[in-house]
Design an enzyme around this catalytic site. Structure first.
Site, PDB file in Angstrom:
ATOM      1  N   CYS A   1      21.717  18.067  14.273  1.00 23.27           N
ATOM      2  CA  CYS A   1      21.777  18.109  15.737  1.00 23.27           C
ATOM      3  C   CYS A   1      22.983  18.945  16.137  1.00 23.27           C
ATOM      4  O   CYS A   1      24.121  18.619  15.797  1.00 23.27           O
ATOM      5  CB  CYS A   1      21.847  16.708  16.327  1.00 23.27           C
ATOM      6  SG  CYS A   1      23.087  15.621  15.590  1.00 23.27           S
TER       7      CYS A   1
ATOM      8  N   HIS B   1       9.141   9.331  54.086  1.00 21.59           N
ATOM      9  CA  HIS B   1       8.563  10.531  54.689  1.00 21.59           C
ATOM     10  C   HIS B   1       9.330  11.786  54.284  1.00 21.59           C
ATOM     11  O   HIS B   1       8.738  12.803  53.905  1.00 21.59           O
ATOM     12  CB  HIS B   1       8.557  10.392  56.220  1.00 21.59           C
ATOM     13  CG  HIS B   1       8.025  11.601  56.924  1.00 21.59           C
ATOM     14  ND1 HIS B   1       8.836  12.652  57.303  1.00 21.59           N
ATOM     15  CD2 HIS B   1       6.771  11.948  57.285  1.00 21.59           C
ATOM     16  CE1 HIS B   1       8.093  13.585  57.879  1.00 21.59           C
ATOM     17  NE2 HIS B   1       6.840  13.185  57.888  1.00 21.59           N
TER      18      HIS B   1
END
Length: 799
Positions: free
Chosen positions: A749, A418
């Protein structure tokens, strides 16, 4: 009048919300339309909305309800007094005789269909406004499990009617401006699944945190499902990649996380139809679902999603007697599926205090505020607006103060609890399942709640220094040069799935080992030979549930890499095999005895030299087995591998041979093998390396360090370390040219292209095939590359 009272599920359709409520209409739709596709839904029936209205009218309750609400609005009665008066009147009312007979007859027929008298049923409320896109509405009415007998059904159906007037439901309708008497309630009576001796949970056909729509996320606990829904238990969590579900021979389960599962809800007796008990140590140490059951539920979720045409929030149950699986509820997911996908909001934390507690991150934002610790619902009036709510777990009674909170932290619960569901809808950052937040934190304490660092949410002491940036994805230019991502954390990968990348150019295996495995692979291989008893005990705890210690390494690494590959599938995900330095390896649990002490680990026993060495070869074998499993069993053929710090072609041959011994063979089933270009020898003998590898990835930091002879970590020489130095650029130009002549591709990279636009222009001009950058730099680099391809960067630099 029985025909106006009862509707059997199989005759209801999803368009019947006004008649039987959202839950019951959806159950009917699935039974009628999806049973033929193998989806099992327990049978049952529903009372109609008209039956509810008639029940009120024939008991004279309409006037009582109007009068009670009027007294509340005028200040003559409190919300609590009003709710109690209405509920007491409804529970004490009598069923009209024909309605009672219709309900009892339907229950008798359901028992006959089940094959035994007084079948156990779930009695669920289904309000006619439940289809509204507001998660805080859901769960306001009651569900009762393990109800038996005609009188039991009549009694609990009345209680469901009464639950339309809980204090929280009245307050919610008042706030939203709903007419209380225009919202009706249908009661669903559904055959129980014996999940009290099996398991149950909730699943989403979309990742509820990132909105990544290619996965099914499943939460599971032992016993009845209310403990999962209410966030009272820390459940198992599984993630399944939907696009590979139909691929023969694959099991695309990309995450299996075992929850604590310390309690479960089981059948009770008499006036207590259910009760909560502790789980056994065996249950806590095991998974609720087997792999085939996980895959079955995932397939069902994908089928239900396809039928409804939108992402779905689904409750499921497993019968412990028969082992059969069932779907017991399904409703549209209303938060992530409605988000704007044209922009990404990114939070960056620069300076932070020590970590106080951790749990599951809900959302992706950061907030700093004071704690308001509330452990009991009766103390809600103590909440301080704008504080971070800290509590054990929440239910619908907590929604009013959650709306006034800056964030939420709970001891218990998973992603489908919840607290998680309502926090998502309210846009609140939340951390659930911390285990000890109510013990570690106190009211008035200044903290920073961070959900911006992956699946794990962290609470930091004090007010951290952080910033937020809105990154627009609109109007991004197309580029010939591929722009890819550098990623390391599997838990954060889904959040970047919306970026229009060309794949992952660098997936760092070390991060997965450090954060998801934590143990030195050789300590797993030689566990029985370890003499450090403390390390052995820690390894035993970390690998709990795995009979064979090396299997823990292979399983966790395979799933972590697969999760990264899923982010960009079917585009390439280039995984660099482990590139720890010896001092970094030694820091892993049990690692110290297996690592030499080196004066300069940067150019020591690292990369390729480890992979064929007797000192680490068995550890590298585990890495290879993880790659093979991720590609073959999990199905991610878009995984390619990259060898770091390969000093010579003879070393390359040795590494490729060891890989082949462990089932990782270049070219087999499309496997690509790359090599890092970070040593001058890689450039000088580029054509020889190209005979052995499919491509190069330039590691500009190491290449600069070894070309210029500069220790990149030496602050005194920081001004000399320059990726734009003419010698370094010559190295880059040469390897691109040589690789292309040999038919290999070349990427880079690193951060240089984002920090220095002129460097990006240089790379584009030299014909580099791809540039790989961190996600936060992607948009900027994409634009820089586009400008460079048009010649604009070079022209502006010349000016």
């Amino acid at each position: 009048m029985a025909h106006d009272t009862i509707v059997w599920f199989e005759t209801a359709k999803r368009g019947d919300v006004a008649r039987v409520g959202g839950k019951n209409a959806s159950l009917g739709e699935m039974i009628a339309e999806l049973s033929a596709k193998g989806i099992a839904v327990p049978g049952g029936f529903a009372t109609t909305a008209d039956a509810f209205r008639r029940f009120l009218t024939e008991n004279g309750l309409d006037d009582l309800i109007r009068d009670s609400l009027a007294r509340m609005k005028s200040g003559r009665a409190t919300l609590q007094q009003t709710g109690a008066r209405i509920r007491e009147a409804i529970v004490g009312a009598e069923w009209p005789a024909d309605m009672a007979e219709a309900l009892a007859d339907a229950y008798g027929e359901l028992s006959r269909r089940a094959g035994h008298e007084n079948v156990s049923v779930a009695v669920r409320s289904s309000a006619t406004a439940e289809d509204l896109p507001d998660a805080s509405f859901a769960g306001q009415q009651e569900t009762y499990l393990n109800v038996t007998g005609r009188e039991g059904v009549l009694d609990y159906a009345r209680r469901c009617y009464a639950s339309l007037f809980t204090d929280r439901a009245i307050a919610y309708r008042e706030a939203k401006g709903f007419d209380h008497l225009k919202v009706a309630l249908s009661v669903g009576v559904q055959m129980m699944v014996r999940s009290d001796i099996g398991g149950s949970g909730v699943m989403f056909s979309i990742d509820p945190e990132s909105g990544f729509d290619k996965v099914v996320v499943i939460n599971a606990a032992f016993g009845l499902g209310e403990t999962v829904v209410q966030g009272e238990v820390d459940p198992d969590e599984y993630a399944v990649f939907k696009p590979l579900l139909g691929t023969d021979g694959t099991k695309p389960i990309i995450e299996k996380r075992r929850g604590a599962k310390t309690i479960k809800m089981i059948y009770g007796s008499g006036d207590r139809p259910t009760r909560t008990v502790s789980t056994s140590k065996r249950e806590q140490a095991s998974f609720v679902l087997e792999d085939e059951e996980i895959l079955t539920l995932a397939r069902w979720a994908a089928t239900i999603e396809e039928h409804y045409g939108c992402p779905m929030d689904i409750e499921w149950a497993k019968d412990g007697g028969t082992g059969d699986l069932f779907i017991v509820q399904a409703r549209p997911e209303t938060v992530r599926s409605r988000e704007d996908t044209g922009a990404i909001r990114q939070y960056v934390i620069r300076d932070k205090g020590r970590t106080l507690v951790e749990g599951l991150a809900i959302g992706s934002s950061v907030v700093a505020a004071e704690v308001c610790l509330i452990e009991d619902v009766k103390d809600l009036d103590r909440f301080v607006d704008g504080a971070i709510l800290v509590t054990r777990n929440t239910d619908p009674d907590w929604v009013p103060i959650m709306k006034r909170a800056a964030g939420v932290i709970t001891d218990h619960g998973g992603r489908t609890s919840h607290a998680a569901i309502v926090s998502r809808e309210l846009g609140l950052p939340a951390i659930v399942g911390t285990g000890n937040a109510t013990h570690e934190l106190h009211s008035g304490q200044a903290i920073t709640l961070s959900c911006a660092e992956g699946d794990v949410g962290s609470v930091y002491e004090g007010t951290a220094d952080f910033s937020v940036e809105e990154v627009s994805l609109g109007d991004l230019p197309e580029t010939k040069t591929k722009v890819m991502l550098n990623l390391a954390n599997p838990a954060a990968g889904f959040r970047w799935s919306r970026l229009p990348t060309d794949g992952i150019g660098l997936a760092r295996m070390e991060f997965v080992v450090t954060n998801h495995i934590r143990v030195h692979p050789m300590a797993l291989v030689k566990y029985d030979e370890l003499t450090d008893e403390a390390a052995k005990a820690e390894i035993a705890a970390i690998t709990a549930g795995y009979d064979h210690k090396p299997e823990f390494f292979v399983d966790r690494l395979a799933r972590g890499l697969a999760r990264l590959a899923a982010t960009v599938h079917p585009k390439r995900c280039l995984v660099r095999m482990s590139d720890f330095k010896t001092n970094e390896y030694a820091g892993l649990v049990g690692g110290a005895p297996f690592e030499p002490k080196e004066e300069n680990p940067m150019i020591g026993f690292r990369g390729a030299s480890r992979y064929y060495s007797p000192a680490y070869k068995p550890g590298f074998a585990l890495e290879c087995q993880a790659i093979a499993r991720a590609r073959e069993e999990l199905g991610f053929r878009n995984l390619a591998v990259m060898i770091p710090f390969c000093r010579s072609v003879s070393e390359a041959d040795k590494v490729l041979a060891v890989m082949a011994e462990n089932g990782v063979v270049r070219g087999e089933d499309g496997l690509e093998v790359f090599v890092m270009c970070e040593i001058p020898s890689n450039v000088i003998l580029a054509k020889e390396f190209a005979k052995r590898f499919d491509g190069f990835s330039i590691g500009s930091n190491d290449l600069t360090q070894l070309t210029l002879g500069v220790d990149r970590d030496n602050e005194t020489l920081a001004d000399v370390f320059d990726e734009g130095d003419a010698a370094v650029k010559w190295m880059i130009s040469t390897v691109i040219r040589s690789a292309h002549e040999a038919g290999a591709v070349v990427g880079l990279c690193g951060q240089a292209p984002s920090d220095h636009p002129e460097f990006a222009a240089f790379l584009v001009e030299e014909g580099i095939d791809s540039i790989s950058v961190t996600p936060d730099s992607f948009v900027a680099v994409k634009r820089i590359v586009a400008e460079a391809e048009r010649g604009e960067t070079r022209a502006s630099a010349a000016e």
